[in-house]
Design an enzyme around this catalytic site. Structure first.
Site, mmCIF file in Angstrom:
data_model
loop_
_atom_site.group_PDB
_atom_site.id
_atom_site.type_symbol
_atom_site.label_atom_id
_atom_site.label_comp_id
_atom_site.label_asym_id
_atom_site.label_seq_id
_atom_site.Cartn_x
_atom_site.Cartn_y
_atom_site.Cartn_z
ATOM 1 N N SER A 186 44.964 -45.092 35.895
ATOM 2 C CA SER A 186 44.074 -46.054 35.913
ATOM 3 C C SER A 186 44.000 -46.982 37.210
ATOM 4 C CB SER A 186 43.808 -47.076 34.950
ATOM 5 O OG SER A 186 43.619 -46.458 33.591
ATOM 6 N N LYS A 218 41.246 -46.682 39.491
ATOM 7 C CA LYS A 218 39.923 -47.069 39.128
ATOM 8 C C LYS A 218 39.166 -48.252 40.285
ATOM 9 C CE LYS A 218 39.988 -46.809 34.091
ATOM 10 N NZ LYS A 218 40.758 -46.984 33.011
ATOM 11 N N TYR A 232 36.929 -36.952 37.350
ATOM 12 C CA TYR A 232 37.636 -38.181 36.660
ATOM 13 C C TYR A 232 39.212 -37.656 36.397
ATOM 14 C CZ TYR A 232 38.995 -42.352 34.153
ATOM 15 O OH TYR A 232 39.932 -43.360 33.711
ATOM 16 N N TYR A 257 43.798 -54.278 31.568
ATOM 17 C CA TYR A 257 43.548 -53.959 30.356
ATOM 18 C C TYR A 257 43.365 -55.263 29.555
ATOM 19 C CZ TYR A 257 45.531 -49.384 31.605
ATOM 20 O OH TYR A 257 45.730 -48.314 32.306
ATOM 21 N N VAL A 297 48.697 -46.052 32.910
ATOM 22 C CA VAL A 297 49.711 -45.523 32.044
ATOM 23 C C VAL A 297 50.839 -44.673 32.462
ATOM 24 C CG1 VAL A 297 48.062 -45.875 30.168
ATOM 25 C CG2 VAL A 297 48.134 -43.577 31.503
#
Lengths: 306, 306, 306, 306
Positions: free
Chosen positions: D61, D64, D190, D242, D260
């Site tokens: 992530s 992102k 992705y 998160y 993660v």
């Protein structure tokens, strides 16, 4: 009785204009809002009809009880029940009924899209081609009509635009609720099943078999055990008319299933099967005039099971 | 028939231990898990009973159809329908069924707590005292039992701990869904109604009147119009057994209402009223052994309306 | 600097008309949409102001960080943290943030109504009168203004119509998240706290103390430990502007709190406290012109902490 | 400083055992719970490191903010903002944040999976191959490391099991939130972006560029405008960790992003970039020991921006 049906159609014709054609499948926007037809098949062997009862339309969600029946025939009640719940979701038919991060089989049922796709996954067949053929054959048998076919234009239209259903399929897969590795194939099978083309007469036949708890008219041949009919009829009562099922229970009082193609199949247990067609839908996806006709028919003939 | 009932109780007695006594109302934890009773009242005038059918317990949620009936008697279907929906919520009985920030009357129904509190608000009476008296009198009339009373200990216990229901009442008020200015008084009225004390026999009587669509046994006096019975029975079918209504429809196939006091009232339209008592509850708040008994009774006597 | 403020007000004046007065508290609808004022208090001891900076308005949700501070002062971070979470809820300020049937303290935070009511419950005092007096005194101290009072008309208006907040209070009680038995008294305490009357200047003072991490201007007296300021400022950043906090972080980049009275208090850590007043609100409850002024001020003076 | 880092790792080492390796991507379960490394890159040009700072892991992530940067570089803030919101969702990273039947771009943000997939859709490139190459090149540039590659084993593992992400992609498509016709291709893009392999040092470099608001170290070459850094940093603060972002803001007080794979990239605006690696995750998906190290580092060096 024929007269009564003619009368009801006349009274309800104004409602055909109140609904809208389904627009989420481009091909369905080609329907004719004026169409209105009804077919009734009584347990005494008599048939009655009025209006556009010969008009063809796609079965759409009315395939759901048939998918459930096929899954039951192939696996029995316990196995099917273990894979999908029976409670009303309180949400629209294509809702994603997740309690936060968890998708529970208890929270979907065979009358919402997710549950119906899960049913496709339980139907036996080495290939998706074989599965869809078996569904088509069961539909023909229940309808007593060997000529029933898939409408290719509608099928291709659904396949092209059905991304919400694809998402539902991948969610089912992601939560281990289906075994199929080929989610696209599975969803395609569902698209084809929804695109089966029927008439009000066909729906009345199918409803009749559920009303007679599994027996075909005339021959009295048993297509499935009585307990499957009870199972399906009960689910139709609580979840058959999308999130308008409660209102329908109050106003009509019969197990029934609607489809965005404009059809409604209703079951008066032990008494009759009813098929209706009128493509103008309310915002929940139910035929506006169709429900009106059923409401009046139920009142005049005391059909409500309550 | 008496024999059948004895047999069913025997078969289902082991299930009494599987449930738990309701613990959210302190007073209810004093119940006896061993209790199991049934009372059946047939339309041919015959009565049958077995087990602890004389035991008293509080009616709890089974008062909901009676509150609905009183609201219908006082206001008619259209007015009541305008204040509360008829769809299953897909959620537990005390859920807050809000779509984000908006509480819609369509999203509650008279069989969940919010809807039942709204029913209390529709019942006529200059004071809450008068309203609760009218509910008590209707209950006595439907049950054919003038001795029915409110259990003060349970009422006070609910009043002391019922903050969730208070919250539901203030939410109804805050969204303009009730007119009452005295929310505490309104909720108090609901607490008292839930604390009415009945027996299985009383529930069978009440179920009988719904089965006969409004007529009392023997005198055949009509307490309410037939259409109110159809309305109530249909709602019982889709929402009467909390979020276990779909499962109950499949397994038993009768309109019914359960309460956390351990009672179940079931309606076999035109055929019979059934009252059951067994205080061990499943996690949805339904009597475990009670449902089992009804399931077996329905199978053996072909009671399912599907 | 004074000039800059005048200029900003001029540029942003047109936005005052784009907002609406809060209408859920009747008394607030009496505000004047034309009002626009700003007060800046810098760490170098200088003050700047423009427009209606002397106008009084009720503090409303801007009391939330003060309630949190009082709860921290009375109980310490760990105890407070154990009773209420710190995550943004992704929902409006008066939302009922329940994951189905469970209300978790983790899912509320001191900047939403439920969390703020929970803070009132943590503030020490033998009576609610004593608690509200302590909150009032802390507010006066932070604002450096002994004349601050509760606006009785607004308080009574909130008390009369605040049923959603009453519902939130009873939900907190029902889930064991507050100890108070007198929920009405607790909610009343919250209504009074929200009705404290302030000016832009008062808000700038309060913001200054948070920016200086607990020290009053001039005397440098420490009102609370530095870590409480960091705690409050961090929560203001993630949750201070209702469900517009993310947008505000991107556009302004400062910890801030808005109230439906039209005020905004902003904190530029180590640099300045800012108070703004303009009662026209956007649909999230934030002052439209107030946010615009802060956006421009932040850009021209490079105030964003990112 | 080097000493301080060594000390912190020592103090936090016990926490490495408290976390769990990510198990939803099979390949990630091969990590080593003992790994713990940190790299700090200060604006004065000095670098500090300790522990397993050379260990490679997949960025997951943490890609992102880079996808968001690439989308901003390609389209500007207004265009990106029109396609995706900036509010914290109050839900886990892979949540389906639908208000009933409607998926609103306002309800997703670039730090949750749906928003990140939408970012992939905004990145320019004639083919997905070209798009992923551009993302890889931007990552290399920000990290100052030309050797950065995609981990093929992890990518294939994600591709095989990433059905939840596929579902999110089809939902975006179904609600018209992406233009791509090839949803599988988009999601594949992705998956590959998430499988880019980095070290703590790489993350510290990337964090440094965000801290210096767009300038590379040494050459001071500007990679993107200052306002993009402010935009990204603000979103990292409210949504980067998160649904643990609020807690992180309170405890650490820095914009940061976790993955993660076990990495955390933190940004101390104008002061430093920090990269951490420790693959044991808490239930929200954040590195347990990583957060502990950052908490202590922030306290000892007064890094909190609040």
């Amino acid at each position: 009785m024929e007269e009564l049906l003619e009368e009801l159609l006349e009274e309800c014709r104004p409602y055909t204009k109140e609904g809208k054609l389904a627009d989420y499948i481009p091909e369905l926007t080609k329907g004719n809002l004026d169409d209105l037809g009804i077919y009734v098949m009584r347990s005494d062997g008599k048939h009655y009809q009025a209006g556009d009862y010969k008009k063809q339309f796609t079965i759409q969600s009315i395939i759901k009880p048939i998918l459930l029946l096929q899954a039951l025939i192939d696996n029995g009640i316990d196995y099917v029940r273990a894979h999908v719940g029976v409670e009303a979701t309180g949400k629209p038919f294509d809702a994603i009924n997740m309690t936060d991060q968890t998708l529970l089989s208890e929270n979907i049922n065979p009358m919402v899209n997710m549950g119906a796709i899960a049913m496709c996954s339980l139907i036996k067949g080495d290939t998706y081609e074989e599965r869809i053929q078996r569904v088509l054959e069961l539909t023909r048998k229940l309808a007593g009509n060997e000529d029933i076919q898939i409408n290719q234009a509608v099928y291709l239209s659904e396949k092209r635009t059905g991304n919400k259903n694809r998402a539902l399929g991948y969610l089912l897969k992601s939560y281990g609720m289906i075994q199929d590795d080929d989610v696209e194939g599975l969803v395609d099978c569902y698209f084809r099943a929804c695109s089966i083309q029927v008439t009000s007469k066909d729906l009345a036949h199918i409803g009749y078999v559920l009303a007679s708890r599994g027996k075909l008219p005339q021959t009295e041949e048993r297509v499935f055990p009585s307990k499957y009919a009870t199972y399906v009829n009960a689910i139709l009562m609580t979840c058959g008319m999308y999130d308008g099922s409660g209102e329908f229970a109050v106003k009509v009082g019969l197990p029934a299933k609607s489809g965005v193609g404009g059809g409604i199949m209703a079951v008066a247990p032990t008494r009759m099967g009813i098929g209706i067609f009128s493509p103008g839908l309310d915002e929940k996806g139910n035929s506006v005039a169709g429900i009106k006709v059923l409401e009046k028919l139920s009142k005049r003939m005391y059909l409500s099971i309550f």
